[in-house]
Design a protein around this motif. Structure first.
Motif, PDB file in Angstrom:
ATOM      1  N   LEU A 226       0.848  -1.193   0.000  1.00 47.43           N
ATOM      2  CA  LEU A 226       0.000   0.000   0.000  1.00 47.43           C
ATOM      3  C   LEU A 226       0.882   1.241   0.000  1.00 47.43           C
ATOM      4  O   LEU A 226       1.714   1.423   0.895  1.00 47.43           O
ATOM      5  CB  LEU A 226      -0.915  -0.007   1.219  1.00 47.43           C
ATOM      6  CG  LEU A 226      -1.782  -1.269   1.377  1.00 47.43           C
ATOM      7  CD1 LEU A 226      -2.673  -1.148   2.595  1.00 47.43           C
ATOM      8  CD2 LEU A 226      -2.612  -1.517   0.128  1.00 47.43           C
ATOM      9  N   VAL A 227       0.678   2.094  -1.016  1.00 44.65           N
ATOM     10  CA  VAL A 227       1.521   3.273  -1.217  1.00 44.65           C
ATOM     11  C   VAL A 227       0.639   4.519  -1.184  1.00 44.65           C
ATOM     12  O   VAL A 227      -0.207   4.705  -2.071  1.00 44.65           O
ATOM     13  CB  VAL A 227       2.276   3.197  -2.561  1.00 44.65           C
ATOM     14  CG1 VAL A 227       3.219   4.381  -2.701  1.00 44.65           C
ATOM     15  CG2 VAL A 227       3.030   1.885  -2.685  1.00 44.65           C
ATOM     16  N   PRO A 228       0.789   5.407  -0.183  1.00 40.64           N
ATOM     17  CA  PRO A 228      -0.009   6.646  -0.146  1.00 40.64           C
ATOM     18  C   PRO A 228       0.640   7.744  -0.989  1.00 40.64           C
ATOM     19  O   PRO A 228       1.849   7.971  -0.915  1.00 40.64           O
ATOM     20  CB  PRO A 228       0.000   7.008   1.343  1.00 40.64           C
ATOM     21  CG  PRO A 228       1.292   6.445   1.850  1.00 40.64           C
ATOM     22  CD  PRO A 228       1.601   5.224   1.029  1.00 40.64           C
ATOM     23  N   VAL A 229      -0.159   8.428  -1.798  1.00 38.66           N
ATOM     24  CA  VAL A 229       0.311   9.575  -2.578  1.00 38.66           C
ATOM     25  C   VAL A 229      -0.547  10.784  -2.230  1.00 38.66           C
ATOM     26  O   VAL A 229      -1.586  10.669  -1.574  1.00 38.66           O
ATOM     27  CB  VAL A 229       0.272   9.290  -4.095  1.00 38.66           C
ATOM     28  CG1 VAL A 229       1.229   8.174  -4.456  1.00 38.66           C
ATOM     29  CG2 VAL A 229      -1.135   8.941  -4.549  1.00 38.66           C
ATOM     30  N   ARG A 230      -0.119  11.958  -2.701  1.00 41.88           N
ATOM     31  CA  ARG A 230      -0.715  13.204  -2.218  1.00 41.88           C
ATOM     32  C   ARG A 230      -2.072  13.518  -2.839  1.00 41.88           C
ATOM     33  O   ARG A 230      -2.907  14.146  -2.189  1.00 41.88           O
ATOM     34  CB  ARG A 230       0.248  14.361  -2.477  1.00 41.88           C
ATOM     35  CG  ARG A 230       1.534  14.241  -1.679  1.00 41.88           C
ATOM     36  CD  ARG A 230       2.337  15.513  -1.696  1.00 41.88           C
ATOM     37  NE  ARG A 230       3.532  15.380  -0.870  1.00 41.88           N
ATOM     38  CZ  ARG A 230       3.563  15.574   0.438  1.00 41.88           C
ATOM     39  NH1 ARG A 230       2.452  15.910   1.071  1.00 41.88           N
ATOM     40  NH2 ARG A 230       4.682  15.436   1.118  1.00 41.88           N
TER      41      ARG A 230
END
Length: 463
Positions: A226-230
């Protein structure tokens, strides 16, 4: 069919039955594969009806497209099912059969066999196929299979019969709004992921990553990174390096990259995009197990206030390749406050000990501490007094003591001395703030969605 007909079919194909079964759409040219299918149809000359259903969407242009084939009498052999799956144009193929095992007569159940045009089927594809089979039974109501209506609870025995052979039984239900739900394994956070390698694989710099949220591997039916981006604009502009994604997935022992942003566009809670080159598909329109892992991640890391059995909507497929396939995956977590449970895997290096504990907080109580650290509306004098159990005249007493201390310092300075306050033993124990609001453990996880018929509702295939 007599043996001579089978030998004639094999001769026309020009290859053995074993090698033909191993043939894949992804490993042969289109011309060779079309010739093989044509020769097979001429040799055997059978047909079956296929219904095309789009899952996790309310539009026939979105979601995962699933081919559903009814097999009430167990008439298809394994090689025939593989041949039909290669002929279908959908990415997922499911055969619906009656469950011959001994089960409770009051329990509705049936069996599904899962395939893809390339042969085998991975466990993460189960949810789309199971929901499509439920929708097909509700819509057609075949006499040899259980009669399903709104409010029905069903047990499904699913199995993959080639390549990755596995078998599992899952619980499903249909709510009053016509949404199909399937129970998924309880998610667990496994490990922390390195940021630099993830940025290189996604072909972005660190400014695109939302660094106040962790990059973690979460397990739910499979392991997802899981990769959070803006923002969702970053998600739409992603042009990743597929080889590097495969290398990072092998390094972290996970299946795919699930990129998300807390910037939804269609009324959901999160906006997501899934990259899955490990299973012969670069991008999936609706990833059920990955979104279930994401909702658990948001709860455990105290990012979103989630109540027990609250329906969380995950948007996906809006930036899927050349043509958008808008999908909406619903996830609900059943939380048990006060139950002792570990939300973190035992081999989770880099995960803070604070997140490895479970408590009894749900909803806004989970995110209160994060909001206080950001200086939101939760910070006020009244909140401080409540949080630290301060007396009513606390601030007046502190002001009076400060004035007295200043008077003593000035008097000592006039006398040519240095004022030194006497060390006094505390008369009362220090009042510490209460512990952080720890998230309640997850007892079960459910994935839901709606289905629609494709434009070409039913068609015939030869096998």
């Amino acid at each position: 069919m007599n043996p001579k007909g089978r030998e004639l079919g094999r001769a026309r194909l020009g290859e053995s039955e074993t090698s033909r079964l191993r043939r894949s759409l992804f490993a042969t040219s289109a011309t060779t594969h079309a010739e093989a299918l044509k020769a097979t149809a001429q040799a055997f000359g059978k047909q079956c009806a296929v219904r095309s259903i789009c899952t996790f969407t309310s539009s026939e242009r979105g979601g995962n497209q699933v081919a559903v084939i009814e097999d009430s009498g167990d008439a298809f052999e394994t090689r025939e099912m593989v041949r039909i799956a290669e002929t279908c144009g959908e990415g997922f193929v499911v055969f619906v059969k009656p469950n011959r095992r001994r089960v409770d007569p009051s329990t509705k159940s049936f069996k599904i066999c899962l395939l893809t045009p390339g042969g085998g089927c991975h466990r993460t594809m189960l949810e789309s196929m199971a929901i499509a089979s439920l929708f097909d039974l509700v819509d057609r109501r075949p006499p040899d299979l259980p009669l399903l209506t709104e409010g029905s609870k069903v047990r499904i025995r699913a199995e993959s019969i080639v390549e990755q052979v596995w078998q599992v039984e899952v619980s499903t239900e249909i709510d009053d709004l016509g949404c199909f739900w399937i129970e998924a394994p309880c998610p667990r956070i496994i490990s922390q992921a390195p940021e630099m390698e993830v940025c290189e694989a996604l072909n972005v710099n660190m400014l695109a990553i939302q660094t106040d949220l962790p990059i973690q591997v979460v397990e739910c039916a499979a392991r997802h990174l899981l990769v959070p981006v803006r923002s969702r604009r970053v998600i739409g502009d992603l042009d990743p390096h597929w080889e590097l994604i495969c290398e990072v997935c092998k390094l972290l022992h996970c299946e795919d990259f699930h990129v998300f942003s807390l910037d939804p566009s269609a009324g959901g809670h999160v906006h997501t995009r899934n990259f899955n080159p490990m299973h012969r598909m670069e991008e999936e329109a609706a990833s059920a197990s990955a979104n279930a892992a994401l909702v658990a991640y948001l709860h455990v890391n105290r990012i979103l206030p989630i109540e027990s059995n609250e329906r969380i909507m995950c948007e996906q497929g809006y930036s899927c390749g050349l043509r958008s396939k808008p999908s909406k995956v619903f996830v609900k977590l059943q939380l048990e406050a006060g139950k002792s449970s570990s939300l973190i895997g035992v081999d989770a290096p880099g995960v803070t000990q604070q997140n490895s504990m479970s408590g009894d907080a749900t909803g806004e109580a989970v995110t209160k501490e994060r909001q206080m650290m950001k200086g939101s509306r939760y910070i006020s004098n009244q909140m401080d007094e409540t949080r630290f159990n301060l007396p009513d005249d606390y601030y007046q007493e502190q002001a009076r003591r400060a004035i007295e201390l200043q008077i003593k310092i000035e008097a000592a300075k006039r006398a040519g001395k240095v004022y030194k306050e006497e060390d006094k033993e505390p008369t009362a124990p220090a009042m510490l703030p209460p512990p952080l609001a720890l998230p309640a453990p997850i007892s079960s996880c459910w994935i839901g969605g709606t289905c629609v018929k494709f434009q070409r509702q039913e068609y015939k295939v030869k096998y």
